[in-house]
Design a protein around this motif. Structure first.
Motif, mmCIF file in Angstrom:
data_model
loop_
_atom_site.group_PDB
_atom_site.id
_atom_site.type_symbol
_atom_site.label_atom_id
_atom_site.label_comp_id
_atom_site.label_asym_id
_atom_site.label_seq_id
_atom_site.Cartn_x
_atom_site.Cartn_y
_atom_site.Cartn_z
ATOM 1 N N PRO A 76 6.518 25.561 105.488
ATOM 2 C CA PRO A 76 5.557 24.544 105.040
ATOM 3 C C PRO A 76 4.699 23.998 106.174
ATOM 4 O O PRO A 76 5.152 23.890 107.320
ATOM 5 C CB PRO A 76 6.458 23.444 104.467
ATOM 6 C CG PRO A 76 7.746 24.129 104.132
ATOM 7 C CD PRO A 76 7.916 25.198 105.169
ATOM 8 N N GLU A 97 3.193 22.877 101.033
ATOM 9 C CA GLU A 97 4.577 23.303 100.878
ATOM 10 C C GLU A 97 4.724 24.820 100.818
ATOM 11 O O GLU A 97 5.710 25.375 101.309
ATOM 12 C CB GLU A 97 5.177 22.683 99.609
ATOM 13 C CG GLU A 97 5.423 21.187 99.715
ATOM 14 C CD GLU A 97 6.366 20.834 100.859
ATOM 15 O OE1 GLU A 97 7.398 21.516 101.001
ATOM 16 O OE2 GLU A 97 6.062 19.903 101.614
ATOM 17 N N LYS A 98 3.769 25.492 100.216
ATOM 18 C CA LYS A 98 3.833 26.949 100.087
ATOM 19 C C LYS A 98 2.510 27.561 100.556
ATOM 20 O O LYS A 98 1.683 27.984 99.746
ATOM 21 C CB LYS A 98 4.116 27.335 98.640
ATOM 22 C CG LYS A 98 5.461 26.822 98.121
ATOM 23 C CD LYS A 98 5.671 27.192 96.666
ATOM 24 C CE LYS A 98 7.014 26.676 96.151
ATOM 25 N NZ LYS A 98 7.227 26.999 94.722
ATOM 26 N N THR A 102 0.404 29.212 108.704
ATOM 27 C CA THR A 102 1.027 27.898 108.578
ATOM 28 C C THR A 102 0.583 27.072 109.782
ATOM 29 O O THR A 102 -0.253 27.515 110.565
ATOM 30 C CB THR A 102 2.565 27.996 108.483
ATOM 31 O OG1 THR A 102 3.082 26.705 108.146
ATOM 32 C CG2 THR A 102 3.184 28.434 109.797
ATOM 33 N N ASP A 150 6.163 31.265 104.532
ATOM 34 C CA ASP A 150 7.346 30.605 103.982
ATOM 35 C C ASP A 150 7.643 29.278 104.678
ATOM 36 O O ASP A 150 8.569 28.562 104.275
ATOM 37 C CB ASP A 150 8.573 31.511 104.117
ATOM 38 C CG ASP A 150 8.457 32.764 103.256
ATOM 39 O OD1 ASP A 150 7.702 32.729 102.269
ATOM 40 O OD2 ASP A 150 9.123 33.762 103.589
ATOM 41 N N GLY A 191 1.855 30.387 102.018
ATOM 42 C CA GLY A 191 1.715 31.793 101.674
ATOM 43 C C GLY A 191 0.959 32.577 102.736
ATOM 44 O O GLY A 191 0.463 32.025 103.714
#
Length: 317
Positions: free
Chosen positions: A281, A125-126, A132, A279, A128
């Motif tokens: 997910p 989910e995060k 991603t 940002d 960072g």
């Protein structure tokens, strides 16, 4: 109302400015085979649909590591030197090479079964940082159900894989758990090079009722060698990716990798339009197709249930 209008105008200006400049997307895969190639092509198609078109405002670079981890690391370093807007590594080994090489250039990985296990991100989910992407974690429990539906008398699954691929190790653990619940046992056979695949498949003869090939790049790149052993010894061979069914597996329940690429390309477009990768997910790829091969089933001495054939997304005759 005025603030909403201004916000919309700002968002439009941001997207327009991204499209107005030339951007570079660098894509790499550990090896070339139908599933990974389809993923690459899906990325390019999604970018075009988002307004980033090769030859107009997009420079699309592609490099294959030809199955060599050292080459994957060299490609990663080359890409870092080129400083593209986004790097898209396809497969776990390529993703590990790229993510370990940069903390600044945005990275969108894809066709990675276990991003956390591969230490690409710490949280879906995060995520960072600059990373991603999309996971293609196979629906292993559904694969076991499929095997039992086609071969209810089967007792042992032969798992053919490269023990050096972290995604395959994760899939082996998931398969063992699902198989145990269905009263099946798992025997392993490993190949660290594509040249070793035929020998690893032969090592399962007499030990396994079926052969199961996960989304393992080493094995899939030399799938025909395993298929030849399966046909010769009348051992049904299943795969986790649907693109391999056309190459001689009898059935697969999995993702359409062109669609996986398009889902990945949509994420890349978001980053090109100004969003930060950390940002966004990490998602598990959507969609599951059932593909069956009647010709392969006959060669391996299996008659597929008509109810299965009737509900298949694609039937190869």
């Amino acid at each position: 109302m005025r603030s909403i209008v201004l916000a919309l105008l700002a968002a439009t200006a941001l997207a327009t400015s991204a499209l107005a400049k030339d951007v570079t997307v660098a894509v790499t895969a550990i090896v070339e085979h139908p599933a990974l190639d389809a993923t690459r092509d899906g990325v390019k198609e999604a970018l075009a649909e988002a307004g980033f078109k090769e030859g107009e405002n997009l420079k699309f670079i592609y490099e294959s590591a030809q199955g060599n981890a050292g080459t994957a690391a060299q490609i990663a370093r080359q890409f870092i030197g080129d400083n593209p807007d986004v790097i898209v590594p396809i497969s776990t080994p390529s993703a590990q090479a790229v993510v370990s090489a940069t903390r600044e250039i945005p990275v969108v990985f894809t066709a990675v079964s276990d991003p956390i296990g591969a230490q690409l991100v710490k949280d879906f989910e995060k995520p960072g940082g600059n990373v991603t992407g999309l996971s293609d974690m196979s629906p292993v429990a559904d694969h076991v159900t499929l095997i039992k539906e086609i071969l209810p008398e089967a007792k042992t699954i032969g798992f053919l894989y490269n023990s050096g691929e972290i995604n395959s190790v994760s899939l082996l653990a998931a398969l063992k758990e699902a198989a145990e619940k269905s009263g099946l046992s798992v025997v392993e056979s490993t190949a660290t090079r594509s040249a070793d695949v035929q020998g690893a498949a032969r090592a399962l003869v007499g030990r396994a009722d079926i052969i199961y090939v996960p989304t393992d790049n080493t094995i899939v790149s030399a799938l025909e060698a395993a298929v030849a052993v399966a046909e010769e010894n009348k051992i049904p061979l299943f795969t986790a990716d649907t693109d391999s069914v056309n190459r001689g597996a009898i059935a697969a329940l999995g993702f359409n990798y062109h669609d996986v690429g398009k889902q990945t390309g949509a994420v890349v477009a978001r980053i090109l339009n100004g969003e930060k990768p950390g940002d966004i997910p990490v998602k598990i790829a959507a969609g599951t197709d059932l593909v069956v091969n009647l010709v392969a089933a006959k060669k391996m001495g299996v008659e597929l249930p008509q109810t299965l054939v009737d509900r298949a997304t694609k039937v190869i005759k």
